[in-house]
Scaffold this active site. Structure first.
Site, mmCIF file in Angstrom:
data_model
loop_
_atom_site.group_PDB
_atom_site.id
_atom_site.type_symbol
_atom_site.label_atom_id
_atom_site.label_comp_id
_atom_site.label_asym_id
_atom_site.label_seq_id
_atom_site.Cartn_x
_atom_site.Cartn_y
_atom_site.Cartn_z
ATOM 1 N N ASP A 198 0.827 -1.209 0.000
ATOM 2 C CA ASP A 198 0.000 0.000 0.000
ATOM 3 C C ASP A 198 0.861 1.258 0.000
ATOM 4 O O ASP A 198 0.335 2.376 -0.127
ATOM 5 C CB ASP A 198 -0.992 -0.004 1.161
ATOM 6 C CG ASP A 198 -0.333 -0.115 2.530
ATOM 7 O OD1 ASP A 198 0.911 -0.146 2.607
ATOM 8 O OD2 ASP A 198 -1.075 -0.170 3.530
ATOM 9 N N LYS A 247 -1.189 -9.393 2.903
ATOM 10 C CA LYS A 247 -0.454 -8.931 4.084
ATOM 11 C C LYS A 247 -1.337 -7.972 4.860
ATOM 12 O O LYS A 247 -2.031 -7.146 4.272
ATOM 13 C CB LYS A 247 0.851 -8.232 3.720
ATOM 14 C CG LYS A 247 1.634 -7.732 4.950
ATOM 15 C CD LYS A 247 3.025 -7.221 4.589
ATOM 16 C CE LYS A 247 3.015 -5.848 3.983
ATOM 17 N NZ LYS A 247 2.532 -4.805 4.946
ATOM 18 N N GLU A 305 -1.354 -5.572 8.702
ATOM 19 C CA GLU A 305 -0.586 -5.054 9.819
ATOM 20 C C GLU A 305 -1.303 -5.336 11.132
ATOM 21 O O GLU A 305 -2.528 -5.373 11.185
ATOM 22 C CB GLU A 305 -0.376 -3.545 9.669
ATOM 23 C CG GLU A 305 0.409 -3.149 8.435
ATOM 24 C CD GLU A 305 0.567 -1.636 8.323
ATOM 25 O OE1 GLU A 305 0.270 -0.918 9.302
ATOM 26 O OE2 GLU A 305 0.997 -1.167 7.245
ATOM 27 N N GLU A 364 9.264 -4.223 10.812
ATOM 28 C CA GLU A 364 9.654 -2.925 10.269
ATOM 29 C C GLU A 364 10.066 -1.942 11.361
ATOM 30 O O GLU A 364 9.447 -1.878 12.433
ATOM 31 C CB GLU A 364 8.513 -2.309 9.453
ATOM 32 C CG GLU A 364 8.882 -0.949 8.866
ATOM 33 C CD GLU A 364 7.878 -0.408 7.863
ATOM 34 O OE1 GLU A 364 8.102 0.719 7.366
ATOM 35 O OE2 GLU A 364 6.887 -1.103 7.571
#
Length: 279
Positions: free
Chosen positions: A49, A118, A120, A187
Site C-alpha cells: 500500500d 499482508k 498489519e 519494520e
C-alpha cells in the site's frame, strides 16, 4: 517431442520453509514492467500500500483503497513467473471483523490471482489471521512500525527503544508467529530486538529497518532505485539514482524538441510511392 514444463512460482508454504536458509529476497512492485524486471531476482514481490505514497503522492498509506490494490495486484501478476506475490490489505478492509477481512481478502485473491495477503497488527490481529488461514487465505504478518497506524503512533518512527515498547513488539511478534501467518515483516525495529525475535520465532522474519539477522529483507523498490525522492529513510540503501537519470534525460529531450533536433529524419515516416497499375 519433449515439452518444457511451465515454471512454478514460489508459494507461501515454500517461503515459510525458508527459515534459516539463504536470506529471502523481497521488493515491492506496483506495475507490470517493474514486476518483469524484478521477478528474476526476487523470492517475494509485495504489492504494497506504499503505492499510495510512491505513485499517487499521498502523505500516508491510509487513503489507499481496495480497488487501487486490486488494480496494481493484477498489473504485477501479469509480469511474474517466479516470485511469490503478496498484496497488502489496505487500511479499513480487515479491522472491523474477521468476516469482513475474509470477504476482502478473498476478493483480492480472486481478482488478482496473487498468492497471499499482508495485514498489519499484533495481538489484536491473531484471531483474524487464524480465521483467514483456516479458510485457505495465506497471510503475511507485519509488526513493529506499522504505517497504517501512523496517526496514533505519532508519525513514522522506529520502535522498541523503551522496555515497555520492546515488550509490546515481543508480544505482537510471538502472537503473529503462532497465528498461522507464513512469515512476518518486522519494520523499523531496533536491531537487537529484531535479532532476538528472528531467533525466537518459528516463521521467517522479513526485515525493513530491522536487522541483518532477519530471515529476509525487503525495501520499497523506488527507494532502492533512487526514484522516490520525497525522503530517504535511514534504513534504505540506494543501489541506483534513476531519478537523477530520468531528470537529466527529460532535460535533454526538452532541449532537443525546442531546438527541433528531435524528431530527426530517422524518427519519421516517409511516404511509400506505389507503382502505377498497368493500363
Amino acid at each position: 517431442m519433449s515439452i518444457t514444463p511451465k515454471q512454478k512460482r514460489l508459494t507461501p508454504v515454500r517461503i515459510g520453509g525458508m527459515k534459516g536458509e539463504i536470506p529471502i529476497v523481497c521488493l515491492t512492485a506496483y506495475t507490470t514492467p517493474m514486476a518483469r524486471l524484478l521477478d528474476e531476482h526476487c523470492d517475494l514481490l509485495l504489492v504494497g500500500d506504499s503505492v499510495g505514497m510512491v505513485l499517487y503522492g499521498m502523505d500516508t498509506t491510509t487513503s489507499v483503497t481496495l480497488e487501487i490494490m486490486i488494480a496494481h495486484g493484477r498489473a504485477v501478476m501479469r509480469g511474474v513467473r517466479n516470485a511469490c506475490v503478496v498484496v497488502d490489505m489496505p487500511f479499513g478492509t480487515y479491522q472491523v471483523s474477521k468476516e469482513d477481512a475474509f470477504r476482502n481478502a478473498a476478493r483480492i485473491l480472486q481478482e488478482t490471482g496473487c498468492d497471499a495477503v499482508k495485514l498489519e497488527g499484533g495481538t489484536e490481529m491473531v484471531e483474524t489471521i487464524a480465521f483467514l488461514t483456516a479458510r485457505g487465505i495465506p497471510v503475511l504478518g507485519h509488526i513493529g512500525l506499522m504505517p497504517q497506524q501512523v496517526h496514533t503512533a505519532g508519525g513514522f518512527r522506529s520502535v522498541g527503544h523503551s522496555e515497555e515498547e520492546a515488550a509490546k513488539v515481543r508480544r505482537d511478534a510471538h502472537a503473529i508467529g503462532e497465528s498461522g501467518a507464513f512469515a512476518v515483516v518486522v519494520e523499523g525495529t531496533v536491531e537487537l530486538l529484531a535479532r532476538e525475535l528472528t531467533g525466537a520465532l518459528r516463521v521467517p522474519t522479513i526485515g525493513i529497518g530491522a536487522s541483518p539477522a532477519c530471515d529476509g529483507q525487503i525495501l520499497v523498490s523506488d527507494d532502492m532505485l533512487g526514484i522516490f525522492s520525497e525522503f530517504t529513510p535511514r534504513f534504505v540503501k540506494r543501489y541506483a539514482e534513476l531519478g537523477t537519470q530520468v531528470s537529466a534525460a527529460s532535460a535533454e529531450y526538452a532541449a532537443d524538441v525546442r531546438s527541433r533536433r528531435f524528431p530527426a529524419n530517422e524518427h519519421t515516416f516517409r511516404q511509400r510511392i506505389s507503382k502505377a497499375s498497368p493500363t
